[in-house]
Design an enzyme around this catalytic site. Structure first.
Site, short mmCIF file in Angstrom:
data_model
loop_
_atom_site.label_atom_id
_atom_site.label_comp_id
_atom_site.label_asym_id
_atom_site.label_seq_id
_atom_site.Cartn_x
_atom_site.Cartn_y
_atom_site.Cartn_z
CB SER A 24 -0.92 0.01 1.22
OG SER A 24 -1.85 -1.05 1.16
NE ARG A 28 -2.48 4.95 0.48
CZ ARG A 28 -3.14 3.82 0.19
NH1 ARG A 28 -2.48 2.78 -0.30
NH2 ARG A 28 -4.44 3.74 0.38
N GLY A 95 -6.24 -3.06 -7.97
CA GLY A 95 -7.34 -2.18 -7.64
C GLY A 95 -6.87 -0.90 -6.96
NE ARG A 123 -10.91 -5.77 -6.95
CZ ARG A 123 -9.73 -5.61 -6.36
NH1 ARG A 123 -8.63 -6.00 -6.99
NH2 ARG A 123 -9.63 -5.07 -5.17
CG ASP A 314 -5.81 -5.91 2.60
OD1 ASP A 314 -6.82 -6.09 1.90
OD2 ASP A 314 -5.08 -4.92 2.48
CE LYS A 341 -10.49 -5.92 0.25
NZ LYS A 341 -9.59 -4.74 0.18
NE ARG A 345 -8.78 -11.34 -0.85
CZ ARG A 345 -7.97 -10.32 -0.70
NH1 ARG A 345 -8.12 -9.50 0.33
NH2 ARG A 345 -6.99 -10.10 -1.56
NE ARG A 390 -4.09 -8.76 0.76
CZ ARG A 390 -2.90 -8.21 0.96
NH1 ARG A 390 -1.96 -8.90 1.57
NH2 ARG A 390 -2.64 -6.99 0.54
#
Length: 428
Positions: A24, A28, A95, A123, A314, A341, A345, A390
């Site tokens: 993440s 950024r 995403g 999504r 997450d 997601k 999930r 994940r």
């Protein structure tokens, strides 16, 4: 699809794992560095497919991004001088890149075509597109998901917006658009979400203000270049944290992990389940960082509600796995976001862990898990990642608790966020 033989039931996981950089925060850092006019530096960036996607997208917009050893150097003309790309912007499976970039690119004077892989095209993007359209973003044709074609736009208006669902990605998109708006933007969250964007914007010279659940974004701000160090990814460390707690006679050290309190809900919930997880905090500015020690623990059931979800969203597949080994019935509700997601999930976790002998019932917005359950398969069994990194890594950790032979189908998905995962698993 790639198959991977999983290790099967184990004891004595011991060692130190240096987890890759936070995904993440890596996203950024690249985006904010691209928005700032001048040269920015990023240390310890995650080398994974999703982050490479972000690099590729912003290179298409005229930003120079180069790797020099452990440092990523970003040279940018600034968001007001991006170049029109010659091809469609391909967001792959990311995403985060797409949602935040919709905010970054909401005020560009040229048309932008956006697409992604089959999973990303499924999504929903309406919850970020709708408020951005209120700010002035325009699409060539109506769109609630990919492909999206943005029309040229030279004006954004500030808005006052209450998020209907807690989402750090939607909040971040509105912040990044609000910096370019001609009036102040105010964003109110129903529940506090991860604040990586706000923390990092401060390093890039941006002023924001928070009053309770409302964030104020002053209009027409510019970013100044900065140097950012990316901490080790808590979401990646969470796999070893869970393994250390669940696998008998284990002791795993995880140095320099990002400990942002909006991200560490898994530690808080495992603590409520009876675990003791020592964290030695380091002295830092910006993102908090700590050394985590995971050791075998006995767990009991808890109830998890919507208030808990944002800080553990997450890591939810791992929390469900932990609950299969906890005494009693664990109920998780308020997690309907899991259904949109990389895959659904809720269904994927329920289906795959039940293949291994778990007793999990899928709820519309969560799970009901009966524990403790001795995981086992009576014959060689194939489990599936569903193309979700994940899910794939959670199943690898689940195999450490499972008697029998297990193969993971779709193991290549793991490289999206943690390319060295299987090497680190073998080391332990």
């Amino acid at each position: 699809m790639t198959q991977q033989q999983l290790p099967g039931k184990r004891t004595h996981l011991t060692g130190t794992v240096h987890v890759p950089g936070d995904k993440s925060i890596s996203h950024r850092a690249l985006m904010l560095g691209s928005m700032a006019q001048g040269t920015s530096h990023v240390e310890h960036i995650l080398e994974a497919e999703d982050v490479q996607t972000t690099m590729r997208v912003y290179r298409q917009l005229g930003v120079t991004i180069e790797t020099q050893g452990a440092t990523t150097v970003i040279q940018s003309p600034g968001f007001a001088r991006f170049s029109a790309p010659s091809q469609t912007l391909d967001f792959g499976n990311s995403g985060t890149t797409l949602r935040l970039s919709l905010g970054v690119l909401a005020k560009q004077p040229f048309e932008l075509d956006m697409s992604g892989d089959a999973s990303l095209q499924q999504r929903p993007m309406g919850r970020v597109l709708n408020p951005l359209k209120q700010m002035g973003l325009r699409t060539v044709t109506p769109a609630t998901g990919l492909p999206i074609q943005l029309a040229p736009n030279r004006t954004l208006n500030g808005i006052q917006y209450t998020l209907p669902v807690a989402s750090a990605q939607v909040k971040s998109a509105l912040i990044l658009a609000g910096l370019q708006a001609s009036q102040t933007t105010r964003i109110t969250e129903p529940i506090a979400t991860r604040d990586h964007t706000e923390r990092m914007l401060s390093a890039f010279g941006v002023t924001l203000a928070r009053d309770g659940k409302t964030l104020t974004v002053p209009a027409e701000q510019k970013l100044t270049p900065a140097t950012v160090t990316v901490p080790s990814d808590f979401s990646s460390a969470a796999f070893w944290l869970t393994a250390g707690v669940l696998v008998p006679e284990s002791r795993i050290k995880l140095p320099a992990v990002g400990m942002n309190p909006t991200r560490t809900g898994l530690i808080q919930l495992l603590t409520r389940m009876g675990a003791q997880i020592p964290v030695q905090m380091q002295s830092t500015t910006g993102e908090p960082i700590g050394d985590v020690l995971a050791q075998t623990q006995q767990l009991h059931c808890i109830k998890v509600t919507e208030v808990d979800i944002p800080a553990v969203i997450d890591e939810m597949p791992l929390l469900v796995l932990a609950a299969t080994q906890a005494k009693g019935v664990t109920e998780i509700t308020g997690a309907e976001e899991l259904r949109v997601k990389e895959t659904d999930r809720i269904d994927a976790v329920t289906t795959e862990l039940n293949r291994l002998g778990a007793q999990i019932t899928a709820l519309p917005d969560g799970f009901r898990i009966v524990g403790p359950t001795a995981l086992h398969v009576t014959e060689p069994t194939t489990v599936h990642s569903h193309g979700d990194h994940r899910i794939g890594m959670m199943l690898a950790i689940a195999s450490l608790l499972t008697e029998g032979t297990i193969t993971l189908e779709g193991a290549e998905a793991v490289a999206i966020s943690y390319p060295t995962f299987f090497n680190d698993l073998a080391q332990l």
